[in-house]
Scaffold this motif. Sequence first.
Motif, PDB file in Angstrom:
ATOM      1  N   THR A 152       0.839  -1.199   0.000  1.00 37.27           N
ATOM      2  CA  THR A 152       0.000   0.000   0.000  1.00 37.27           C
ATOM      3  C   THR A 152       0.873   1.247   0.000  1.00 37.27           C
ATOM      4  OG1 THR A 152      -1.742  -1.125   1.251  1.00 37.27           O
ATOM      5  CG2 THR A 152      -1.761   1.280   1.286  1.00 37.27           C
ATOM      6  N   ASN A 153       0.464   2.221  -0.824  1.00 34.37           N
ATOM      7  CA  ASN A 153       1.121   3.527  -0.835  1.00 34.37           C
ATOM      8  C   ASN A 153       2.567   3.408  -1.323  1.00 34.37           C
ATOM      9  OD1 ASN A 153       0.676   6.280  -0.526  1.00 34.37           O
ATOM     10  ND2 ASN A 153       1.611   6.331   1.509  1.00 34.37           N
ATOM     11  N   VAL A 154       2.706   3.227  -2.634  1.00 32.10           N
ATOM     12  CA  VAL A 154       4.002   2.961  -3.264  1.00 32.10           C
ATOM     13  C   VAL A 154       4.225   3.969  -4.385  1.00 32.10           C
ATOM     14  CG1 VAL A 154       5.424   1.252  -4.455  1.00 32.10           C
ATOM     15  CG2 VAL A 154       3.704   0.501  -2.771  1.00 32.10           C
ATOM     16  N   ARG A 155       5.477   4.423  -4.511  1.00 29.47           N
ATOM     17  CA  ARG A 155       5.863   5.338  -5.580  1.00 29.47           C
ATOM     18  C   ARG A 155       7.082   4.770  -6.305  1.00 29.47           C
ATOM     19  NH1 ARG A 155       7.035  10.878  -3.120  1.00 29.47           N
ATOM     20  NH2 ARG A 155       9.217  10.949  -3.764  1.00 29.47           N
ATOM     21  N   ILE A 156       6.922   4.500  -7.590  1.00 26.92           N
ATOM     22  CA  ILE A 156       8.012   4.023  -8.439  1.00 26.92           C
ATOM     23  C   ILE A 156       8.260   5.092  -9.484  1.00 26.92           C
ATOM     24  CG2 ILE A 156       8.747   2.238 -10.066  1.00 26.92           C
ATOM     25  CD1 ILE A 156       6.795   0.320  -8.623  1.00 26.92           C
TER      26      ILE A 156
ATOM     27  N   LYS B 205      -7.433 -16.097   0.462  1.00 23.48           N
ATOM     28  CA  LYS B 205      -7.491 -16.268   1.920  1.00 23.48           C
ATOM     29  C   LYS B 205      -6.670 -15.203   2.642  1.00 23.48           C
ATOM     30  CE  LYS B 205      -6.589 -19.620   5.608  1.00 23.48           C
ATOM     31  NZ  LYS B 205      -6.105 -20.997   5.920  1.00 23.48           N
ATOM     32  N   PHE B 206      -5.486 -14.912   2.127  1.00 20.32           N
ATOM     33  CA  PHE B 206      -4.637 -13.917   2.782  1.00 20.32           C
ATOM     34  C   PHE B 206      -5.270 -12.524   2.676  1.00 20.32           C
ATOM     35  CE2 PHE B 206      -0.651 -11.491   3.458  1.00 20.32           C
ATOM     36  CZ  PHE B 206      -0.212 -12.149   4.593  1.00 20.32           C
ATOM     37  N   GLY B 207      -5.841 -12.234   1.533  1.00 14.52           N
ATOM     38  CA  GLY B 207      -6.667 -11.030   1.375  1.00 14.52           C
ATOM     39  C   GLY B 207      -5.971  -9.705   1.579  1.00 14.52           C
ATOM     40  N   TRP B 208      -4.774  -9.567   1.066  1.00  9.92           N
ATOM     41  CA  TRP B 208      -3.998  -8.349   1.271  1.00  9.92           C
ATOM     42  C   TRP B 208      -3.749  -7.694  -0.092  1.00  9.92           C
ATOM     43  CZ3 TRP B 208      -0.125  -8.347   5.830  1.00  9.92           C
ATOM     44  CH2 TRP B 208       0.316  -7.056   6.090  1.00  9.92           C
ATOM     45  N   PRO B 209      -4.489  -6.661  -0.471  1.00  6.11           N
ATOM     46  CA  PRO B 209      -4.372  -6.096  -1.822  1.00  6.11           C
ATOM     47  C   PRO B 209      -3.148  -5.208  -1.995  1.00  6.11           C
ATOM     48  CG  PRO B 209      -5.959  -4.848  -0.553  1.00  6.11           C
ATOM     49  CD  PRO B 209      -5.536  -6.014   0.326  1.00  6.11           C
ATOM     50  N   THR B 210      -2.839  -4.923  -3.245  1.00  5.50           N
ATOM     51  CA  THR B 210      -1.938  -3.826  -3.590  1.00  5.50           C
ATOM     52  C   THR B 210      -2.800  -2.648  -4.006  1.00  5.50           C
ATOM     53  OG1 THR B 210      -0.048  -5.176  -4.258  1.00  5.50           O
ATOM     54  CG2 THR B 210      -0.230  -3.003  -5.245  1.00  5.50           C
ATOM     55  N   LYS B 211      -2.558  -1.491  -3.396  1.00  2.00           N
ATOM     56  CA  LYS B 211      -3.373  -0.316  -3.714  1.00  2.00           C
ATOM     57  C   LYS B 211      -2.568   0.961  -3.489  1.00  2.00           C
ATOM     58  CE  LYS B 211      -5.508  -0.437   0.893  1.00  2.00           C
ATOM     59  NZ  LYS B 211      -6.777  -0.537   1.640  1.00  2.00           N
ATOM     60  N   GLN B 212      -3.050   2.029  -4.092  1.00  7.68           N
ATOM     61  CA  GLN B 212      -2.401   3.346  -4.003  1.00  7.68           C
ATOM     62  C   GLN B 212      -0.957   3.268  -4.508  1.00  7.68           C
ATOM     63  OE1 GLN B 212      -3.160   4.163   0.226  1.00  7.68           O
ATOM     64  NE2 GLN B 212      -4.769   5.590  -0.374  1.00  7.68           N
ATOM     65  N   LEU B 213      -0.824   2.935  -5.781  1.00  4.14           N
ATOM     66  CA  LEU B 213       0.476   2.777  -6.432  1.00  4.14           C
ATOM     67  C   LEU B 213       0.624   3.810  -7.539  1.00  4.14           C
ATOM     68  CD1 LEU B 213       3.095   1.294  -7.316  1.00  4.14           C
ATOM     69  CD2 LEU B 213       1.628  -0.320  -8.556  1.00  4.14           C
ATOM     70  N   MET B 214       1.712   4.562  -7.499  1.00  3.28           N
ATOM     71  CA  MET B 214       2.036   5.525  -8.549  1.00  3.28           C
ATOM     72  C   MET B 214       3.298   5.061  -9.271  1.00  3.28           C
ATOM     73  SD  MET B 214       1.789   8.244 -10.358  1.00  3.28           S
ATOM     74  CE  MET B 214       0.597   9.387  -9.639  1.00  3.28           C
ATOM     75  N   ILE B 215       3.234   5.029 -10.618  1.00  2.00           N
ATOM     76  CA  ILE B 215       4.395   4.697 -11.456  1.00  2.00           C
ATOM     77  C   ILE B 215       4.579   5.854 -12.418  1.00  2.00           C
ATOM     78  CG2 ILE B 215       5.401   3.024 -13.056  1.00  2.00           C
ATOM     79  CD1 ILE B 215       3.225   1.026 -12.032  1.00  2.00           C
TER      80      ILE B 215
ATOM     81  N   ASP C 144      -7.381  13.766  -6.838  1.00  5.62           N
ATOM     82  CA  ASP C 144      -6.611  13.764  -5.586  1.00  5.62           C
ATOM     83  C   ASP C 144      -5.225  13.180  -5.804  1.00  5.62           C
ATOM     84  OD1 ASP C 144      -7.687  11.184  -6.078  1.00  5.62           O
ATOM     85  OD2 ASP C 144      -7.305  10.628  -4.003  1.00  5.62           O
ATOM     86  N   SER C 145      -4.329  13.433  -4.848  1.00  2.01           N
ATOM     87  CA  SER C 145      -2.986  12.862  -4.862  1.00  2.01           C
ATOM     88  C   SER C 145      -2.918  11.686  -3.901  1.00  2.01           C
ATOM     89  CB  SER C 145      -1.951  13.913  -4.450  1.00  2.01           C
ATOM     90  OG  SER C 145      -1.922  14.982  -5.374  1.00  2.01           O
ATOM     91  N   LEU C 146      -2.035  10.759  -4.201  1.00  2.00           N
ATOM     92  CA  LEU C 146      -1.817   9.649  -3.282  1.00  2.00           C
ATOM     93  C   LEU C 146      -0.976  10.116  -2.095  1.00  2.00           C
ATOM     94  CD1 LEU C 146      -1.093   6.736  -5.783  1.00  2.00           C
ATOM     95  CD2 LEU C 146      -3.222   7.232  -4.565  1.00  2.00           C
ATOM     96  N   PRO C 147      -1.147   9.499  -0.928  1.00  6.37           N
ATOM     97  CA  PRO C 147      -0.374   9.922   0.253  1.00  6.37           C
ATOM     98  C   PRO C 147       1.134   9.865   0.037  1.00  6.37           C
ATOM     99  CG  PRO C 147      -2.189   8.496   0.914  1.00  6.37           C
ATOM    100  CD  PRO C 147      -2.167   8.473  -0.580  1.00  6.37           C
ATOM    101  N   ILE C 148       1.620   8.895  -0.747  1.00  9.41           N
ATOM    102  CA  ILE C 148       3.065   8.762  -0.925  1.00  9.41           C
ATOM    103  C   ILE C 148       3.655   9.961  -1.656  1.00  9.41           C
ATOM    104  CG2 ILE C 148       2.926   7.516  -3.112  1.00  9.41           C
ATOM    105  CD1 ILE C 148       5.382   6.800  -0.206  1.00  9.41           C
ATOM    106  N   ASP C 149       2.821  10.678  -2.430  1.00 11.22           N
ATOM    107  CA  ASP C 149       3.318  11.865  -3.120  1.00 11.22           C
ATOM    108  C   ASP C 149       3.512  13.041  -2.177  1.00 11.22           C
ATOM    109  OD1 ASP C 149       3.872  11.195  -5.741  1.00 11.22           O
ATOM    110  OD2 ASP C 149       1.775  11.260  -6.331  1.00 11.22           O
TER     111      ASP C 149
END
Length: 484
Positions: free
Chosen positions: A250-254, A278-288, A463-468
């Motif tokens: 979550t919250n990644v900037r590449i 089952k693990f249920g852990w998404p990837t979200k809020q990603l900026m490339i 809106d902007s992502l928090p990582i920005d």
Amino acid sequence: MEFLWKTLMRIHVIRTFFALLLVALLSSEGVESRKAKVVTTSLEYNAINCRAHSASLTDFGGVGDGKASNTKAFQSAISHLSQYASEGGSQLYVPAGKWLTGSFSLTSHFTLYLDKDAVLLASQDITEWPVLEPLPSYGRGRDAPAGRFTSLIFGTNLTDVIVTGENGTIDGQGEFWWQQFHRKKLKYTRPYLIELMFSDNIQISNLTLLNSPSWNVHPVYSSNIIVQGITIFAPVTSPNTDGINPDSCTNVRIEDCYIVSGDDCVAVKSGWDEYGIKFGWPTKQLMIRRLTCISPYSATIALGSEMSGGIQDVRAEDITAIQTESGVRIKTAVGRGGYVKDIYVKRMTLHTMKWAFKMTGDYNSHADSHYDPNALPEIKNINYRDVVAENVTIAARFQGISNDPFTGICIANVTLRMAAKAKKQPWTCTDIEGMTSGVTPPPCGLLPDQGPEKITACDFPADSLPIDMLELKKCTTTMTFVGV
């Protein structure tokens, strides 16, 4: 008089003795100084945090001759520096040289800094690579059902971790591993170059990564991550040498990365089939952003195929691909479950591509035979705009799943110049729904043109992502150490 004369002679002898001893000591120091010298260097770099304490790998017995193993030196140095975690953190400097090493683990509030002429060489001694259990969201290793070799640079349950430098090099010496993989002789999954698990506040920047045994950079189950200024090289025929793979993060900037590899340049993931569900852990809020990719057999940006925990709110802009199989690719299948939604891509420049866009539901590589055939993926709200491409063989292949169509596809202001030997039918579309505006060549009937008034459709969220919002600090350190 005789007594005085004898006394003076004794003083003379003593002075001569000490003079000769001093000469011997100075001579000895001169010999030693030819072997070792005191080095002072200044480091200036941008980082999420600066450090109060610093040390050099040579302070812990490191030898940069490319032959001696430095695994214990790295382990000893990081163990020692971990005591400063609550006292302003610490920094380990790797000087110029070739530093052969096996896997080693980082600590919290810590920076690993590579000199511009430093090269970490991954050991080919398999005993220097501990074995880990499979990732819980995968249920097995990717190369083999059993566990996986620990990455060269590894860490778990950490906070505030930086791997950076003055464009120093990490060489995975992957040929050894690729041969083992092709010969099907591996009992465990090949190691990655950098992997951080269950960690927060991560920076990986200003490095050159060469010849990884498998994936290069793999943050997994982590958050608040910056990957910046990374150059990655691997032969385009090397197996699974993905560039950067954010996985259940979550919250990644590449940004500002250049990648030549044998697989996807950026592959966004979140677990495999029933294990990922089952693990249920998404990837979200990603900026490339500002990514350049060369990968003739894979994608510039791939979403999946392991996406069973979900992928949401991915934004990519200012992307360049050259001689790469596809621009943006979504890979999924029956049994994956999960979702890929709210994807926004703009300002792509593509040169010599097989597909500009590819989105299919037939990627049927499964972790095992226990996946749920009723676990259908949800693919919706996929947006592409402001794309220019030349020498394209196929404009797009959009193949949804029967009774599970991919919906909300939006493509606007896109010009694809087809290759001389392009397919007669540039668009292939089944089981999808969406719209287009200002797209050349004209898309398939399932993506009707809505006219020029919709040219502003498919745009980024406002809106902007928090990582920005995260600004890096300017760090300056003066290092004094014994060089070799």
